[in-house]
Design a protein around this motif. Structure first.
Motif, PDB file in Angstrom:
ATOM      1  N   ASP A 246       0.834  -1.205   0.000  1.00  0.00           N
ATOM      2  CA  ASP A 246       0.000   0.000   0.000  1.00  0.00           C
ATOM      3  C   ASP A 246       0.872   1.260   0.000  1.00  0.00           C
ATOM      4  OD1 ASP A 246      -2.227  -1.620   0.027  1.00  0.00           O
ATOM      5  OD2 ASP A 246      -2.635  -1.364   2.168  1.00  0.00           O
ATOM      6  N   LYS A 247       1.992   1.210   0.697  1.00  0.00           N
ATOM      7  CA  LYS A 247       2.916   2.349   0.695  1.00  0.00           C
ATOM      8  C   LYS A 247       3.592   2.485  -0.668  1.00  0.00           C
ATOM      9  CE  LYS A 247       3.768   2.345   5.676  1.00  0.00           C
ATOM     10  NZ  LYS A 247       4.755   2.163   6.768  1.00  0.00           N
ATOM     11  N   MET A 248       3.853   1.361  -1.320  1.00  0.00           N
ATOM     12  CA  MET A 248       4.400   1.419  -2.675  1.00  0.00           C
ATOM     13  C   MET A 248       3.454   2.176  -3.598  1.00  0.00           C
ATOM     14  SD  MET A 248       7.309  -0.344  -2.992  1.00  0.00           S
ATOM     15  CE  MET A 248       8.209  -1.372  -1.812  1.00  0.00           C
ATOM     16  N   VAL A 249       2.179   1.820  -3.526  1.00  0.00           N
ATOM     17  CA  VAL A 249       1.185   2.456  -4.391  1.00  0.00           C
ATOM     18  C   VAL A 249       1.108   3.952  -4.105  1.00  0.00           C
ATOM     19  CG1 VAL A 249      -1.272   2.555  -4.948  1.00  0.00           C
ATOM     20  CG2 VAL A 249      -0.137   0.336  -4.702  1.00  0.00           C
ATOM     21  N   ARG A 250       1.091   4.287  -2.835  1.00  0.00           N
ATOM     22  CA  ARG A 250       1.015   5.702  -2.448  1.00  0.00           C
ATOM     23  C   ARG A 250       2.217   6.481  -2.983  1.00  0.00           C
ATOM     24  NH1 ARG A 250       0.507   7.562   3.878  1.00  0.00           N
ATOM     25  NH2 ARG A 250       1.022   9.774   3.635  1.00  0.00           N
TER      26      ARG A 250
ATOM     27  N   ARG B 111       4.185   5.658  -5.553  1.00  0.00           N
ATOM     28  CA  ARG B 111       4.116   5.702  -7.021  1.00  0.00           C
ATOM     29  C   ARG B 111       3.150   6.785  -7.490  1.00  0.00           C
ATOM     30  NH1 ARG B 111       1.912   0.298  -8.604  1.00  0.00           N
ATOM     31  NH2 ARG B 111       2.256   0.957 -10.762  1.00  0.00           N
ATOM     32  N   GLU B 112       1.980   6.822  -6.865  1.00  0.00           N
ATOM     33  CA  GLU B 112       0.959   7.766  -7.313  1.00  0.00           C
ATOM     34  C   GLU B 112       1.364   9.211  -7.048  1.00  0.00           C
ATOM     35  OE1 GLU B 112      -2.529   6.438  -5.282  1.00  0.00           O
ATOM     36  OE2 GLU B 112      -3.021   4.901  -6.798  1.00  0.00           O
ATOM     37  N   ARG B 113       2.014   9.468  -5.923  1.00  0.00           N
ATOM     38  CA  ARG B 113       2.318  10.843  -5.544  1.00  0.00           C
ATOM     39  C   ARG B 113       3.636  11.358  -6.117  1.00  0.00           C
ATOM     40  NH1 ARG B 113      -0.336  11.716   0.474  1.00  0.00           N
ATOM     41  NH2 ARG B 113      -2.254  10.555   0.004  1.00  0.00           N
TER      42      ARG B 113
ATOM     43  N   GLY C  40       5.195   9.830  -9.080  1.00  0.00           N
ATOM     44  CA  GLY C  40       5.384   9.504 -10.481  1.00  0.00           C
ATOM     45  C   GLY C  40       6.502   8.514 -10.720  1.00  0.00           C
ATOM     46  N   ALA C  41       7.194   8.108  -9.651  1.00  0.00           N
ATOM     47  CA  ALA C  41       8.285   7.137  -9.780  1.00  0.00           C
ATOM     48  C   ALA C  41       7.731   5.738 -10.021  1.00  0.00           C
ATOM     49  CB  ALA C  41       9.154   7.148  -8.530  1.00  0.00           C
ATOM     50  N   ARG C  42       8.545   4.899 -10.642  1.00  0.00           N
ATOM     51  CA  ARG C  42       8.241   3.493 -10.795  1.00  0.00           C
ATOM     52  C   ARG C  42       9.121   2.699  -9.834  1.00  0.00           C
ATOM     53  NH1 ARG C  42       8.121   3.296 -17.459  1.00  0.00           N
ATOM     54  NH2 ARG C  42       6.397   4.802 -17.705  1.00  0.00           N
ATOM     55  N   VAL C  43       8.554   1.632  -9.264  1.00  0.00           N
ATOM     56  CA  VAL C  43       9.291   0.851  -8.270  1.00  0.00           C
ATOM     57  C   VAL C  43       9.467  -0.576  -8.770  1.00  0.00           C
ATOM     58  CG1 VAL C  43       8.633   2.271  -6.301  1.00  0.00           C
ATOM     59  CG2 VAL C  43       7.159   0.378  -6.975  1.00  0.00           C
ATOM     60  N   LEU C  44      10.692  -1.056  -8.678  1.00  0.00           N
ATOM     61  CA  LEU C  44      11.071  -2.387  -9.149  1.00  0.00           C
ATOM     62  C   LEU C  44      11.614  -3.194  -7.982  1.00  0.00           C
ATOM     63  CD1 LEU C  44      13.118  -1.265 -12.296  1.00  0.00           C
ATOM     64  CD2 LEU C  44      10.679  -1.870 -12.221  1.00  0.00           C
TER      65      LEU C  44
ATOM     66  N   ALA D  35       7.988  11.536  -1.743  1.00  0.00           N
ATOM     67  CA  ALA D  35       7.274  11.631  -3.014  1.00  0.00           C
ATOM     68  C   ALA D  35       7.478  13.001  -3.664  1.00  0.00           C
ATOM     69  CB  ALA D  35       5.791  11.344  -2.801  1.00  0.00           C
ATOM     70  N   ARG D  36       7.365  14.049  -2.876  1.00  0.00           N
ATOM     71  CA  ARG D  36       7.560  15.400  -3.415  1.00  0.00           C
ATOM     72  C   ARG D  36       8.994  15.587  -3.915  1.00  0.00           C
ATOM     73  NH1 ARG D  36       4.308  16.585   1.161  1.00  0.00           N
ATOM     74  NH2 ARG D  36       6.156  17.121   2.399  1.00  0.00           N
ATOM     75  N   ARG D  37       9.949  15.046  -3.165  1.00  0.00           N
ATOM     76  CA  ARG D  37      11.361  15.197  -3.543  1.00  0.00           C
ATOM     77  C   ARG D  37      11.653  14.471  -4.853  1.00  0.00           C
ATOM     78  NH1 ARG D  37      15.243  16.814  -4.968  1.00  0.00           N
ATOM     79  NH2 ARG D  37      17.283  17.132  -3.986  1.00  0.00           N
TER      80      ARG D  37
END
Length: 369
Positions: free
Chosen positions: A24-28, A30-32, A34-38, A218-220
């Motif tokens: 759930d933190k990954m999704v948050r 990513r959404e805020r 714009g990064a992609r997580v692998l 996320a902002r950074r």
């Protein structure tokens, strides 16, 4: 596999509900951001829970041909290929599995760029600093072979790559430290980065930890992405699975050699090797007045999980749960002393336990010749 009773100890127990909290933190993020997580398979490659993780992550990143293939076959989605050094007999197969291939050096890029021309190519950039507290794991240590940093050499690669990977964090829980180091990267390499399409900032950022300022991160990340016009990637390993898994053990013997010692049916040398490598203690119970050293059953004198405290005296047959036992455990487990390999189990969201895989004598025998 069907849900069933848990097997005899030792076994790793992955809790899907706790895993979902990290997802759930990954999704948050990513959404805020714009990064992609692998998912970094070098840390965790237990594909029995990839069905769940793939709903919240963008794909996998690898450190070898076998990890790369596993990511493609069992996780899907975006697949990044990295290796400190590719071999001639590996490169064509690797390109066939990968969406992006990241070369560790200009020499490797020179050798294989043409054979990887059909996919996105990148280069590892070493910023010459890191957050690692261990020289063994410090990618910026003196004479490091991990990546390029000389701007003249990086410029030579620019016409053949579309991005870079910069891995310099190690369980970094300090957002301000991360942000400050990102400023250093921006200042030193900014004119180069703005000519790229994507930048991977690697793993080692402990953003799923308790109290981490996820929204500030996320902002950074979004500001960094906007400034240089790049797609940002993160490669979380520990952050993906921290707090999700236990290693379940049983007490085999109690003795006193000046302190109370409980010998268990497991071994750090075989089942939690990083504890031995980095001289760390396992996360053991610490509530109660009864203190024991928890010791492994191998013949290695230093096979010690650490000291634990319990609210009553231990007895043979008692169960002990070692917390946070997912990262760098199942990918490193081995057959030292022929100690029984832990099964891999999953606690489903309804509380039932699925035995994903067991290991027996035939597996031990087949690992040798």
């Amino acid at each position: 596999m069907p849900a069933t009773a848990a097997p005899p100890t030792p076994f790793y127990l992955i809790d899907r509900a706790k895993l979902q909290a990290n997802m759930d933190k990954m999704v948050r993020l990513r959404e805020r951001s714009g990064a992609r997580v692998l998912l970094a398979l070098k840390c965790f490659a237990t594909w029995g829970v990839f069905d769940q993780m793939a709903q919240s992550m963008d794909g996998t990143t690898s450190s070898s041909l076998y990890e790369l293939r596993l990511g493609r076959e069992t996780f899907g989605r975006e697949t990044h290929a990295y290796s400190v050094a590719w071999a001639d007999h590996e490169i064509d197969e690797a390109v066939g599995y990968a969406d992006k291939i990241i070369f560790n050096s200009l020499g490797q890029l020179d050798r294989y760029a043409d054979r990887a021309a059909g996919i996105a190519r990148g280069l590892r950039l070493n910023p010459r600093f890191s957050t690692s507290g261990f020289d063994l794991a410090d990618p910026a240590r003196q004479f490091s072979r991990l990546g390029e940093w000389d701007m003249a050499r990086l410029e030579q690669a620019l016409d053949r790559i579309s991005g870079v990977m910069i891995h310099y964090n190690c369980e970094n829980r300090d957002f301000d430290l991360f942000s400050g180091q990102l400023d250093r990267i921006s200042a030193e390499f900014g004119p180069f980065l703005e000519r790229l399409d994507w930048v991977s900032l690697g793993g080692g950022i402990h953003f799923t930890g308790e109290g981490y300022p996820l929204d500030a991160l996320a902002r950074r990340l979004r500001a960094f992405s906007d400034r240089f016009g790049v797609q940002v990637y993160l490669e979380p390993g520990e952050a993906s699975i921290t707090g999700t898994t236990t290693l379940e053990l049983s007490v085999l013997d109690i003795l006193n050699n000046g302190k109370d010692v409980a010998v268990v049916d497991s071994s750090i040398e075989a089942h939690m090797l990083d504890l031995l490598i980095y001289r760390e203690n396992a996360k053991l119970p610490q509530a109660g007045a009864h203190e024991y050293q928890i010791a492994g059953k191998s013949c290695l004198a230093g096979d010690i999980f650490g000291d634990a405290r319990f609210d009553r005296p231990l007895a043979v047959g008692d169960r002990i749960s070692v917390q946070d036992a997912a990262g760098y455990t199942m990918v490193k487990k081995n057959w030292f002393n022929g100690v029984a390999m832990p099964a891999i189990c999953i606690r489903e969201t309804d509380g039932t336990i699925t035995v994903q895989r067991t290991f027996g004598y035939d597996d031990y025998r087949a690992s040798l010749s």
